[in-house]
Scaffold this active site. Structure first.
Site, PDB file in Angstrom:
ATOM      1  CE  LYS A 151      -2.182  -0.807   3.885  1.00  0.00           C
ATOM      2  NZ  LYS A 151      -1.660  -2.115   4.304  1.00  0.00           N
ATOM      3  NE  ARG A 167      -4.860  -0.690   9.661  1.00  0.00           N
ATOM      4  CZ  ARG A 167      -3.740  -0.185   9.158  1.00  0.00           C
ATOM      5  NH1 ARG A 167      -3.715   1.017   8.643  1.00  0.00           N
ATOM      6  NH2 ARG A 167      -2.638  -0.897   9.151  1.00  0.00           N
ATOM      7  NE  ARG A 220       7.995  -3.470   6.932  1.00  0.00           N
ATOM      8  CZ  ARG A 220       6.821  -2.918   6.630  1.00  0.00           C
ATOM      9  NH1 ARG A 220       6.476  -2.757   5.378  1.00  0.00           N
ATOM     10  NH2 ARG A 220       5.988  -2.542   7.579  1.00  0.00           N
ATOM     11  NE  ARG A 248       5.933  -0.453  10.397  1.00  0.00           N
ATOM     12  CZ  ARG A 248       4.836  -0.305   9.654  1.00  0.00           C
ATOM     13  NH1 ARG A 248       4.920   0.276   8.463  1.00  0.00           N
ATOM     14  NH2 ARG A 248       3.671  -0.746  10.076  1.00  0.00           N
ATOM     15  NE  ARG A 288       1.145  -4.543  11.261  1.00  0.00           N
ATOM     16  CZ  ARG A 288       2.267  -4.452  10.530  1.00  0.00           C
ATOM     17  NH1 ARG A 288       3.377  -5.048  10.964  1.00  0.00           N
ATOM     18  NH2 ARG A 288       2.270  -3.773   9.415  1.00  0.00           N
TER      19      ARG A 288
HETATM   20  P1  AMP Z   1       0.472   0.826   8.875  1.00  0.00           P
HETATM   21  O1  AMP Z   1       1.650   1.727   8.720  1.00  0.00           O
HETATM   22  O2  AMP Z   1      -0.675   1.180   7.967  1.00  0.00           O
HETATM   23  O3  AMP Z   1       0.842  -0.625   8.799  1.00  0.00           O
HETATM   24  O4  AMP Z   1      -0.098   1.077  10.369  1.00  0.00           O
HETATM   25  C1  AMP Z   1       0.716   0.791  11.497  1.00  0.00           C
HETATM   26  C2  AMP Z   1      -0.132   0.771  12.744  1.00  0.00           C
HETATM   27  O5  AMP Z   1      -0.740   2.057  12.941  1.00  0.00           O
HETATM   28  C3  AMP Z   1      -1.310  -0.210  12.736  1.00  0.00           C
HETATM   29  O6  AMP Z   1      -0.915  -1.521  13.102  1.00  0.00           O
HETATM   30  C4  AMP Z   1      -2.207   0.427  13.792  1.00  0.00           C
HETATM   31  O7  AMP Z   1      -1.721   0.204  15.093  1.00  0.00           O
HETATM   32  C5  AMP Z   1      -2.050   1.906  13.494  1.00  0.00           C
HETATM   33  N1  AMP Z   1      -3.023   2.373  12.475  1.00  0.00           N
HETATM   34  C6  AMP Z   1      -2.718   2.900  11.255  1.00  0.00           C
HETATM   35  N2  AMP Z   1      -3.828   3.248  10.603  1.00  0.00           N
HETATM   36  C7  AMP Z   1      -4.862   2.915  11.405  1.00  0.00           C
HETATM   37  C8  AMP Z   1      -6.279   3.000  11.284  1.00  0.00           C
HETATM   38  N3  AMP Z   1      -6.852   3.507  10.182  1.00  0.00           N
HETATM   39  N4  AMP Z   1      -7.037   2.543  12.320  1.00  0.00           N
HETATM   40  C9  AMP Z   1      -6.478   2.047  13.438  1.00  0.00           C
HETATM   41  N5  AMP Z   1      -5.155   1.921  13.621  1.00  0.00           N
HETATM   42  C10 AMP Z   1      -4.352   2.351  12.615  1.00  0.00           C
END
Ligand code: AMP
Length: 183
Positions: A11, A85, A124, A126, A137
């Site tokens: 993404k 989400r 990776r 993080r 996740r």
């Molecule tokens: P990402 O970078 O999209 O993988 O997001 C990393 C983390 O940020 C996720 O595992 C959640 O803890 C939090 N997060 C990001 N976007 C959202 C969202 N739209 N709703 C809830 N938590 C989010």
């Protein structure tokens, strides 16, 4: 536009390419949270434990950070990466955009099998990329986020892509799909 898919589907990569090509803002809620955490803001402090453990940040906090961002940007020409989400977030996004006289024009879905996502992500680098957290996740994606495909389908907004293809191919497919979609 919104870009949905399991962790590891690409993404962030595709959103970046797309936003550069179209000259629109890339809004990654994950990035907004990581930035807020690094900057030590109140929102960052509240989000920290959720982000690090791979839980979803509560909707009210997500919506606050998104509404602030949209207000700054003026509500046009944005690609949301990893948002919405949850069903509540999807409905709230419609409301936020309506306040700025706009709406979601397309929902791009990047599909990827769980085993491929695990291979891509584990290790990776993080904090939320260890095996247990990635599995969590992925579970949350299937349980909370995947149902949004049906939500956006009812408005005829969904375009799906195989996230296992190479970056260039996915990018090309997205371009093709966007021809004819009103910006
Ligand atoms: P990402 O970078 O999209 O993988 O997001 C990393 C983390 O940020 C996720 O595992 C959640 O803890 C939090 N997060 C990001 N976007 C959202 C969202 N739209 N709703 C809830 N938590 C989010």
């Amino acid at each position: 536009m919104v870009l949905l898919g399991p962790p590891g589907a690409g993404k962030g990569t595709q959103a970046k390419l797309l936003c550069e090509r179209l000259g629109i803002a890339h809004v990654s809620t994950g990035d907004l949270f990581r930035r807020a955490i690094d900057a030590g803001t109140p929102a960052g402090a509240k989000a920290r434990s959720y982000v690090e453990s791979g839980h979803l940040v509560p909707d009210d906090l997500v919506l606050e950070i998104v509404a602030n961002y949209v207000a700054e940007q003026g509500g046009s020409g944005m690609c949301f990466d990893g948002f919405p989400r949850t069903h509540a977030q999807a409905e709230a996004l419609d409301e936020v955009l309506a306040r700025h006289s706009t709406s979601v024009s397309v929902a791009l879905i990047l599909d990827l099998a769980d085993d491929v996502a695990l291979d891509r992500l584990v290790g990776r680098g993080r904090v939320d990329d260890d095996d247990t957290t990635v599995r969590h996740r992925l579970e949350l994606y299937h349980e909370m986020t995947e149902p949004l495909v049906s939500y956006f389908k009812q408005f005829g907004l969904v375009r799906r892509f195989n996230g296992d293809a190479n970056i260039h191919t996915v990018s090309l497919r997205i371009d093709e799909a966007l021809e004819g979609v009103a910006a």
